[in-house]
Design an enzyme around this catalytic site. Structure first.
Site, PDB file in Angstrom:
ATOM      1  N   THR A 168       0.847  -1.205   0.000  1.00  0.00           N
ATOM      2  CA  THR A 168       0.000   0.000   0.000  1.00  0.00           C
ATOM      3  C   THR A 168       0.882   1.254   0.000  1.00  0.00           C
ATOM      4  O   THR A 168       1.863   1.315   0.753  1.00  0.00           O
ATOM      5  CB  THR A 168      -0.914  -0.008   1.248  1.00  0.00           C
ATOM      6  N   GLU A 367      -3.027  -7.756   6.659  1.00  0.00           N
ATOM      7  CA  GLU A 367      -2.734  -7.626   8.105  1.00  0.00           C
ATOM      8  C   GLU A 367      -3.156  -8.886   8.867  1.00  0.00           C
ATOM      9  O   GLU A 367      -3.682  -8.795   9.971  1.00  0.00           O
ATOM     10  CB  GLU A 367      -3.459  -6.413   8.675  1.00  0.00           C
ATOM     11  N   THR A 369      -4.789 -12.762   7.644  1.00  0.00           N
ATOM     12  CA  THR A 369      -6.100 -13.152   7.112  1.00  0.00           C
ATOM     13  C   THR A 369      -7.000 -13.622   8.267  1.00  0.00           C
ATOM     14  O   THR A 369      -6.526 -13.881   9.381  1.00  0.00           O
ATOM     15  CB  THR A 369      -5.958 -14.311   6.107  1.00  0.00           C
TER      16      THR A 369
END
Ligand SMILES: Cc1cc2nc3c(=O)[nH]c(=O)nc-3n(C[C@H](O)[C@H](O)[C@H](O)COP(=O)(O)OP(=O)(O)OC[C@H]3O[C@@H](n4cnc5c(N)ncnc54)[C@H](O)[C@@H]3O)c2cc1C
Length: 390
Positions: A168, A367, A369
């Protein structure tokens, strides 16, 4: 645009301080006035509204739970409410703030040298510099400890080689916190944009989190000075401690996404008439709304209690796993139900529900699963490690 009212079925509002309410209302207003009017265009285009980054800084929303170095230093419940309101806008907006604050500024603040703190924190708090967090690799996601990215010492420098995936902010970041193994031990390196051998091509194939920048990080013999390594942490504690901070924010953020979907479904079914009555007057619709409200409220209670524990220094990572796992799944279920309740309009981007639903598919994966957090809780309860061979 009317200011969002939220849901408060268990009277949490009464427990909030004036400051917490003020922080929440400021972010709510920002999302309504400045973010929601542009999100559809960005979601369609697959872009993040970068023009709003300095504004996020001005409002004190970047690294807001940290103290000093230009950061706002708000308490954990206030920080959670910030995340809730940002994700009520879009998971991409909350992801931007989470990565910047919890995954890059937090480790610099906690483990960085004074020089690293001075160099990055004030600029990142103001939104003048953007950070990204490179842990996941093409072949190592849920099991990051098996990472292949390596750092090799060369005099006063380290040479980094490897690749990171699904990062990200990667393509727009001024600095990447890259986790790599040095002599078999995980260390964090601050790699600056433009360093020879370092590139961050954007991933354009996403059908989820479209209003968020995601990239690959390629490290082809990238030389960084030894002053660019985080001196204060080694081993998986480094990345995992950052993830605990970010997952705390996700637990709150999911509540915001759920509230947005519940709100839209409630309005829509109150206004739309079929068979001569508003949809909200049918029992099947009310059963869905009751489930959605209950899921949203239980998620809200978990997040709020977690915030209290965090402020008292008592929060542990397994509690964060429970809240991340529960709240994101709850929000996803609320979003999927809401999508159906809007009928054909539910698939249109004139409404929010499908955007939230698609976003939450990513939030459920990143972050840690759903399954990984299940295993964390299973290990905590039973003492047995069930992730794979030990
Ligand atoms: C939009 C987006 C943004 C992201 N941003 C970042 C970022 O900024 N930085 C970063 O480092 N990473 C980022 N990620 C990566 C994310 O953290 C990983 O995708 C996640 O950790 C899962 O890894 P994986 O995709 O390789 O799936 P895998 O680990 O291959 O897992 C695939 C499936 O197998 C399941 N599974 C795995 N192990 C087990 C097991 N032991 N038992 C049972 N089931 C198992 C998983 O739950 C999952 O359902 C991002 C991902 C997305 C989608």
């Amino acid at each position: 645009m009317a200011t969002f009212r939220g849901f408060d079925y268990m009277a949490i509002e009464e427990e909030l301080t004036d400051e917490q309410r003020m922080v929440r209302n400021t972010v709510r207003d920002f999302v309504d006035r400045e973010f929601l009017p542009v999100v559809k265009t960005h979601y369609r285009a697959g872009t993040f509204p970068l023009a709003l980054v300095p504004r996020l800084g001005e409002l004190g929303l970047l690294g807001s739970s940290l103290s000093g170095y230009g950061c706002a230093g708000i308490d954990s419940v206030s920080y959670g409410l910030v995340m809730q309101e940002l994700e009520r806008g879009d998971s991409g907006l909350r992801s931007f703030a989470s990565v910047q604050g919890a995954l890059v500024m937090y480790p610099i603040r906690s483990y960085g040298s004074e020089e690293q703190k001075e160099r990055w924190l004030p600029a990142m708090a103001r939104g003048k510099a953007i950070g990204c967090f490179g842990l996941t690799e093409p072949d190592h996601g849920s099991d990051p400890e098996s990472m292949k990215t390596r750092a090799v010492r060369d005099g006063d420098h380290f040479v980094l080689s490897g690749a990171k995936m699904w990062i990200t902010n990667g393509a727009v970041a001024d600095v990447a916190l890259v986790w790599a193994k040095l002599d078999g031990v995980v260390r964090g390196f601050l790699v600056e944009k433009g360093t020879p051998g370092f590139s961050a091509p954007e991933i354009h194939s996403k059908l989820s989190l479209r209003a968020s920048v995601t990239a690959e990080l390629i490290l082809d013999d990238v030389r960084v000075h030894r002053s660019q390594m985080l001196p204060g942490v080694q081993g998986m504690k480094g990345p995992l401690s950052c993830l605990t901070q970010a997952r705390y924010g996700i637990a709150w953020g999911a509540v915001g996404a759920a509230m947005a979907c519940l709100d839209e479904a409630l309005r829509y079914t109150s206004e739309r008439t079929q068979f001569g009555r508003p949809l909200s007057a049918f029992q099947l619709t009310q059963a869905k709304l009751a489930d959605m409200l209950t899921k949203t409220t239980t998620a809200q209670l978990l997040a709020w209690r977690l915030g209290q524990l965090k402020d008292r220094g008592k929060m542990v990572h397994t509690q964060v796993s429970m809240a991340k796992r529960n709240n994101v799944r709850a929000a996803l279920e609320v979003a999927r139900t809401a999508r159906g309740m809007l009928g054909a309009n539910g698939i249109s981007d004139e409404y929010q529900v499908m955007r939230h639903m698609c976003n939450l598919e990513s939030v459920e994966t990143y972050e840690g699963t759903y399954e990984i957090h299940t295993l964390v809780l299973g290990r905590d309860l039973t003492g047995h490690y069930a992730f794979g061979p030990q």
